[in-house]
Each structure stands twice: as structure tokens, then as C-alpha cells.
Motif scaffolding. Structure first.
Motif, mmCIF file in Angstrom:
data_model
loop_
_atom_site.group_PDB
_atom_site.id
_atom_site.type_symbol
_atom_site.label_atom_id
_atom_site.label_comp_id
_atom_site.label_asym_id
_atom_site.label_seq_id
_atom_site.Cartn_x
_atom_site.Cartn_y
_atom_site.Cartn_z
ATOM 1 N N TYR A 1 0.841 -1.205 0.000
ATOM 2 C CA TYR A 1 0.000 0.000 0.000
ATOM 3 C C TYR A 1 0.877 1.256 0.000
ATOM 4 N N ILE A 2 1.886 1.267 0.857
ATOM 5 C CA ILE A 2 2.808 2.411 0.922
ATOM 6 C C ILE A 2 3.526 2.571 -0.413
ATOM 7 N N LYS A 3 3.993 1.469 -0.984
ATOM 8 C CA LYS A 3 4.715 1.517 -2.257
ATOM 9 C C LYS A 3 3.823 2.057 -3.375
ATOM 10 N N GLU A 4 2.603 1.529 -3.484
ATOM 11 C CA GLU A 4 1.678 1.976 -4.533
ATOM 12 C C GLU A 4 1.350 3.459 -4.389
ATOM 13 N N CYS A 5 1.043 3.883 -3.175
ATOM 14 C CA CYS A 5 0.702 5.292 -2.941
ATOM 15 C C CYS A 5 1.914 6.192 -3.184
ATOM 16 N N SER A 6 3.095 5.730 -2.806
ATOM 17 C CA SER A 6 4.313 6.525 -3.024
ATOM 18 C C SER A 6 4.593 6.692 -4.508
ATOM 19 N N GLU A 7 4.462 5.616 -5.273
ATOM 20 C CA GLU A 7 4.686 5.687 -6.717
ATOM 21 C C GLU A 7 3.672 6.623 -7.368
ATOM 22 N N TYR A 8 2.401 6.490 -6.970
ATOM 23 C CA TYR A 8 1.359 7.351 -7.523
ATOM 24 C C TYR A 8 1.620 8.810 -7.173
ATOM 25 N N SER A 9 2.003 9.070 -5.924
ATOM 26 C CA SER A 9 2.229 10.455 -5.497
ATOM 27 C C SER A 9 3.421 11.068 -6.235
ATOM 28 N N GLU A 10 4.461 10.277 -6.503
ATOM 29 C CA GLU A 10 5.612 10.779 -7.266
ATOM 30 C C GLU A 10 5.189 11.183 -8.677
ATOM 31 N N LYS A 11 4.365 10.335 -9.312
ATOM 32 C CA LYS A 11 3.898 10.642 -10.666
ATOM 33 C C LYS A 11 2.984 11.865 -10.660
ATOM 34 N N LEU A 12 2.128 11.968 -9.666
ATOM 35 C CA LEU A 12 1.222 13.104 -9.559
ATOM 36 C C LEU A 12 1.999 14.402 -9.348
ATOM 37 N N LEU A 13 2.984 14.368 -8.475
ATOM 38 C CA LEU A 13 3.801 15.549 -8.210
ATOM 39 C C LEU A 13 4.620 15.937 -9.446
ATOM 40 N N SER A 14 5.146 14.952 -10.139
ATOM 41 C CA SER A 14 5.912 15.213 -11.354
ATOM 42 C C SER A 14 5.023 15.846 -12.426
ATOM 43 N N ALA A 15 3.825 15.306 -12.607
ATOM 44 C CA ALA A 15 2.892 15.866 -13.591
ATOM 45 C C ALA A 15 2.499 17.281 -13.201
ATOM 46 N N SER A 16 2.241 17.491 -11.926
ATOM 47 C CA SER A 16 1.877 18.821 -11.439
ATOM 48 C C SER A 16 2.999 19.818 -11.692
#
Length: 186
Positions: A142-157
């Protein structure tokens, strides 16, 4: 036919000491109760982070009549565009978040420093540790999935906002079109 939307682009930016005073104010002495007092509330790093909230309010005749709804799922600035888009019937292909009226327990808020939170957990990227917010088991997956998603979201932002990639992409496309048109004319 008016809708009023109020959203703060950042929290109140109160220092941690102000929260300590807020929760431990002694009106008798106009001071702070002693940390030895059983009523003293410690404000640690995670509590301080979780207290830094930003208002988001939507008001219209319809909300006044029948909607008085308080959203308890976490949401962030990313979620404003899709929420308003659903309300007013428009879509922006660059929107990153979710409609807060239709989101479930899986929404994620990503902070500029890379930390993130869901309804279940607040994760500190720098320390690699988390604070559980609900009685639930938090798995490494769960931590890994959320961390990966948050990195992509922050990068896109960052690409969209900080680096203005939409404008740059449009400029590149327009430049390419101009170049192609020049070659075709010759």
C-alpha cells in the motif's frame, strides 16, 4: 445563477508554537498550562502537519436548500478542477485529481515536499515513516503503490504548473507548424 467557491491555496502557516498555545491555553493565567498537567496536549510533528488544513467551500442556492454536505475524505488542490468540472459540466484533459463528491476512501493528497496522505495514513517521504489515521493494517505494498502514484502526480503537477509545460508544448507545436508551413510554401 451564482456559485461561490472559496479555497485557500495554502494553510494558515501558523508556527507549531501557536498550536501548542491553542490547545493548552490557560485563560486564568493568560499563559500555557504546564506540560506536567494531565490536560496538556502535546503537538508533535504529525499532529502539526495534520492540523494544517485549507478550507474549500462551495455555495449556491441548491447547496443552501438541500446539500449541506461536509466532505470528510481527504482532498487537495488537485481535486478542485474535477469537482467544479463535474458540477458545471466541463472537462479539462490536464486535471489531475478527483471529484470530491464522488471520491471514495482511496483519494490521495500529495504535498509539495513529496509527503502524502490518504484517509488511512499520513506518509513522510523524507523520513520513510508513516502515521496511521484509521484502525487498519497498512501494508508495504500500500505504501509503495501510494508513493509511486504520489511521485507521478507531483511530477505531472510540476510539469504543468512549475515548468508551464502546456504552454511550452503549444509553443513547440506552433513552431513546428510554422516550420512545416514555410517548407510547404517553398
Amino acid at each position: 445563477n451564482t456559485v461561490i467557491v472559496i479555497y485557500g491555496d495554502h494553510d494558515a502557516r501558523l508556527p507549531e508554537s501557536n498550536y501548542v498555545r491553542l490547545f493548552n491555553y490557560d485563560k486564568e493565567t493568560d499563559g500555557i498550562i504546564s506540560s506536567d498537567d494531565p490536560n496538556y496536549k502535546e503537538v508533535d510533528y504529525y499532529q502539526y502537519e495534520l492540523l494544517r488544513k485549507v478550507p474549500f467551500m462551495i455555495y449556491s442556492k441548491e447547496t443552501k436548500k438541500n446539500l449541506h454536505q461536509k466532505i470528510t475524505n481527504v482532498m487537495g488542490m488537485y481535486d478542485v478542477m474535477p469537482t467544479l468540472g463535474n458540477m458545471f459540466g466541463f472537462y479539462n484533459k490536464y486535471q489531475l485529481g478527483k471529484d470530491v463528491f464522488n471520491t471514495t476512501d482511496d483519494n490521495i493528497v500529495v504535498f509539495p515536499n513529496g509527503n502524502w496522505m490518504t484517509n488511512k495514513v499520513y506518509y513522510n517521504t523524507q523520513k520513510g515513516e508513516y502515521l496511521t489515521l484509521k484502525e487498519t493494517i497498512i501494508t508495504e505494498e500500500y505504501i509503495k503503490e501510494c508513493s509511486e502514484y504520489s511521485e507521478k502526480l507531483l511530477s505531472a503537477s510540476n510539469s504543468l504548473i512549475v515548468y508551464d509545460l502546456i504552454k511550452k508544448t503549444q509553443e513547440i507545436i506552433e513552431s513546428d507548424i510554422d516550420y512545416i508551413e514555410e517548407k510547404v510554401e517553398k
